[in-house]
Design an enzyme around this catalytic site. Sequence first.
Site, short mmCIF file in Angstrom:
data_model
loop_
_atom_site.label_atom_id
_atom_site.label_comp_id
_atom_site.label_asym_id
_atom_site.label_seq_id
_atom_site.Cartn_x
_atom_site.Cartn_y
_atom_site.Cartn_z
N HIS A 1 -11.02 6.82 -3.82
CA HIS A 1 -11.70 6.06 -2.78
C HIS A 1 -13.01 6.74 -2.33
CE1 HIS A 1 -8.92 2.81 -2.31
NE2 HIS A 1 -7.90 3.61 -2.12
N ILE B 1 0.96 6.80 1.07
CA ILE B 1 0.46 5.60 1.75
C ILE B 1 -1.05 5.54 1.61
CG2 ILE B 1 0.30 4.40 3.96
CD1 ILE B 1 2.87 5.99 4.75
N CYS B 2 -1.52 4.40 1.14
CA CYS B 2 -2.95 4.20 0.95
C CYS B 2 -3.54 3.57 2.22
CB CYS B 2 -3.19 3.30 -0.26
SG CYS B 2 -4.94 3.05 -0.64
N MET B 3 -3.96 4.43 3.14
CA MET B 3 -4.60 3.99 4.38
C MET B 3 -5.77 4.91 4.68
SD MET B 3 -1.31 3.09 6.82
CE MET B 3 -2.31 3.25 8.30
N TYR C 1 0.81 -1.21 0.00
CA TYR C 1 0.00 0.00 0.00
C TYR C 1 0.85 1.27 0.00
CZ TYR C 1 -3.53 -3.46 1.19
OH TYR C 1 -4.33 -4.57 1.19
#
EC number: 2.3.2.23
Length: 265
Positions: A252, A191-193, A184
Site C-alpha cells: 500500500h 487486518i487490512c486497515m 479485509y
Amino acid sequence: MATLLRKIGLIRLHNRDTEDPKHHHHHPRQQGSSLRGRGSHKPPPQGGSGSSEGSSPKSKKAAELAKPPGKEKAGRDAGAGPSPGSVPPAVRQPHCTQVRSRRLMKELQDIARLSDRFISVELVDESLFDWNVKLHQVDKDSVLWQDMKETNTEYILLNLTFPDNFPFSPPFMRVLSPRLENGYVLDGGAICMELLTPRGWSSAYTVEAVMRQFAASLVKGQGRICRKAGKSKKSFSRKEAEATFKSLVKTHEKYGWVTPPVSDG
C-alpha cells in the site's frame, strides 16, 4: 719579588681552601638541605613527577602521540552533556511507559462503561499492554451477523498488542477466531486497515473507535465465517499475521490504499 711571592701564597691558600675535604662535605649538605626546604613548600606539577624530562618538548610530543585517537574529543563531548532540549533515553522510556499506561487504563474504564456492550476486554496474562478483545456485534443486516447466529458464534475474538510509544504508534491487531474469509481479513488473521499503519494512525484514535471501524470494514468487505471442511478448524497464527501485515503495508505504501492493477501484481 716580595709582592709576587705574596700573590703566589694567596693563590695557594685559595686553592687549599677550595680543596679542603671539610669544605666540600659541608657545602653539598647545606645546598641539599636548602633545596629540600624550598621543595617541601612547593607542590609538584600536576600530571608529572616534576623532573626536567617530563617538561621537555620531546616528552610532551611523545605523550600526545600516545593518547588514543578521539580521546580528547570524547572528553569534550562527555563534558558538554546532552544538547539543550534533548531527553536522555533513560528518562524518555519511563515517560513513554507512563503515557501508555495512563491511556490504556482510561480506555479500559471507558470500554467497561459502554451501554451497548459492543466490545469487552480481557488482559492476556494480566498484562496491560496485551488485550484480547471480543467484538460482540456487527451490522445485524449483514451476512456475517447471520453466520454468527447460525454457527452460535457469540463474538469475534481479536488480539491487540500495544507498542512502547502507544498512543503515538498504532497497536498490532489481528483476528484470533473464528476463521474469517474476506472482510479485509488476510492470512494469519492480519487486518487490512489503513488506520492500523504508522502512516494512517492518529493518537486520537481509541480502541473503541478502531473496533467500530473494523466491524464496519468486515461488513463492507463481505466478511464471512469460514465453513470449508478442514480449513475452518485451522487457527490463525501471529507469525503469519505479522508477515502478512508487513507485506500489505509495503504494497500500500507503493500503490496507495487502492487495489493495484492485476498486471502490477
